[in-house]
Design a protein around this motif. Structure first.
Motif, short mmCIF file in Angstrom:
data_model
loop_
_atom_site.label_atom_id
_atom_site.label_comp_id
_atom_site.label_asym_id
_atom_site.label_seq_id
_atom_site.Cartn_x
_atom_site.Cartn_y
_atom_site.Cartn_z
N LYS A 96 9.24 7.49 -11.08
CA LYS A 96 9.38 6.61 -9.67
C LYS A 96 7.99 7.00 -8.96
N ARG A 97 7.77 6.25 -8.16
CA ARG A 97 6.39 6.69 -7.28
C ARG A 97 6.45 5.93 -5.85
N LEU A 98 5.98 6.93 -5.06
CA LEU A 98 5.79 6.66 -3.58
C LEU A 98 4.06 6.45 -3.53
N ILE A 99 3.66 5.45 -3.07
CA ILE A 99 2.10 5.27 -2.76
C ILE A 99 1.79 5.60 -1.16
N VAL A 100 0.83 6.40 -1.16
CA VAL A 100 0.46 6.48 0.39
C VAL A 100 -0.89 6.17 0.10
N GLY A 101 -1.65 5.25 1.07
CA GLY A 101 -3.10 4.78 0.77
C GLY A 101 -3.63 4.42 2.37
N ALA A 102 -4.92 4.52 2.27
CA ALA A 102 -5.66 3.86 3.33
C ALA A 102 -7.07 3.48 2.84
N SER A 154 -6.47 -2.69 -2.56
CA SER A 154 -5.07 -2.61 -2.56
C SER A 154 -4.44 -3.59 -3.45
N TYR A 155 -5.06 -4.64 -3.38
CA TYR A 155 -4.37 -5.68 -4.09
C TYR A 155 -4.83 -5.55 -5.80
N VAL A 156 -5.91 -5.02 -6.05
CA VAL A 156 -6.13 -4.46 -7.54
C VAL A 156 -5.22 -3.49 -7.80
N HIS A 157 -4.94 -2.49 -7.04
CA HIS A 157 -4.00 -1.38 -7.23
C HIS A 157 -2.43 -1.79 -7.49
N ALA A 158 -2.20 -2.69 -6.39
CA ALA A 158 -0.63 -3.08 -6.49
C ALA A 158 -0.33 -3.81 -7.67
N THR A 208 5.71 -0.41 -13.14
CA THR A 208 5.98 1.01 -12.64
C THR A 208 7.16 1.01 -11.63
N GLU A 209 7.94 1.79 -11.76
CA GLU A 209 9.28 1.85 -10.37
C GLU A 209 8.58 2.49 -9.20
N VAL A 210 8.47 1.64 -8.17
CA VAL A 210 7.76 2.01 -6.92
C VAL A 210 8.93 2.12 -5.84
N LEU A 211 8.89 3.36 -5.22
CA LEU A 211 10.01 3.62 -4.14
C LEU A 211 9.56 2.77 -3.00
N GLY A 212 8.14 2.89 -2.73
CA GLY A 212 7.56 2.13 -1.59
C GLY A 212 6.14 2.49 -1.36
N MET A 213 5.54 1.82 -0.36
CA MET A 213 3.96 2.06 -0.01
C MET A 213 4.04 2.42 1.44
#
Length: 286
Positions: A73-79, A138-142, A150-155
């Motif tokens: 499970k993943r949390l994404i943190v981005g900028a 960010s679109y490419v990554h998402a 991928t199971e995503v907890l949130g971003m």
């Protein structure tokens, strides 16, 4: 409590001093930035990958650093690290890259025991002419997360976290309704999302508030249009992932938005530290 003003100042100073400016036309400058980000992630021992794609015949790069890689499970943190046109882009978006790097440093240092993985992602091509297109980093990554099931907890997206004022009535609003609901002094930070993912938005907000280092507000808009979706988090909504933006209200507050006056001297690094500390507290408690 945890974050370092000196670290964040050095990050912003590096990003804002690059010439030519780090916009989509200046590939050498973008490479200098992505190399710096990769180096900072590597210094703290986080495994790092590059995600590349083509836009207008040129190649662009996201930098991804991962913590707790054994978890699914993943949390994404981005900028995003690119800038709009020919300007320093201190608040937009060097402040957020500094926040991203410092958050990663704190995570690496304290090594919290979590049941999820964190991917720290520095995106390219958030700014025009690519904004709101599928060529945004960010679109490419998402999309890559969705394609891999991928199971995503949130971003959590850092976007402009450096401009504040303690002057009364320094915060403006686009309408009277918002003005009646939110503070009139521009010394707070906002968790911005949409109502569909209000549970995630409110969770992050509540955990950030627990740190009590800065006033943290929350707003969940009915739709992702207009003010709700003005950064990289928008592209995670496209794939049904909860996503939000941590933001100083951007052009509603900061008169230097997309101007040559968006310089390092206009930022409040004490408040930036507070934002990072509060966000860290949320990240490790989700």
């Amino acid at each position: 409590m945890h974050s370092s003003k000196n670290n964040m100042y050095a990050d912003v100073e590096f990003l804002t001093s690059i010439r030519p400016y780090r916009n989509y036309k200046n590939l050498g400058s973008l490479k200098a930035v992505s190399d710096y980000i990769k180096q900072e992630f590597t210094k703290i021992g986080l495994p790092c990958t590059e995600q590349k794609w083509q836009a207008k015949g040129e190649e662009y790069t996201n930098i991804i650093a991962s913590y707790n890689t054994s978890k699914t499970k993943r949390l994404i943190v981005g900028a995003h690290y690119d800038v709009c046109g020919d300007q320093d882009g201190a608040d937009d978006n060097a402040s957020a890259i500094a926040g991203l790097l410092e958050t990663a440093r704190i995570i690496a240092h304290f090594a919290p025991n979590l049941d999820y993985r964190i991917d720290f992602v520095a995106y390219c091509l958030e700014e025009p002419p690519f904004f709101a297109t599928e060529l945004m980093g960010s679109y490419v990554h998402a999309k890559s997360l969705k394609d891999a099931n991928t199971e995503v907890l949130g971003m959590i997206c850092y976007e402009m976290i450096g401009y504040f004022s303690d002057v009364p009535h320094s915060q403006s609003y686009p309408n009277a309704t918002l003005a009646s609901l939110y503070p009139s002094t521009a010394n707070f930070i906002v968790v911005v999302g949409k109502q569909e993912f209000s549970h995630f938005n409110n969770q992050v907000h509540q955990f950030m508030r627990q740190k009590n280092e800065i006033d943290v507000q929350v707003i969940s808009f009915p739709t992702g249009d207009d003010l709700a979706g003005l950064s990289d988090h928008r592209n995670y909504w496209a794939f049904d992932y909860p996503a939000l933006m941590i933001n100083d209200t951007s052009f509603i507050r900061n008169p230097n938005y997309h101007q040559v006056t968006d310089t390092i001297e206009t930022l409040n690094f004490d408040k930036m530290c507070a934002v990072v500390n509060c966000t860290y507290h949320a990240i490790v408690n989700l």
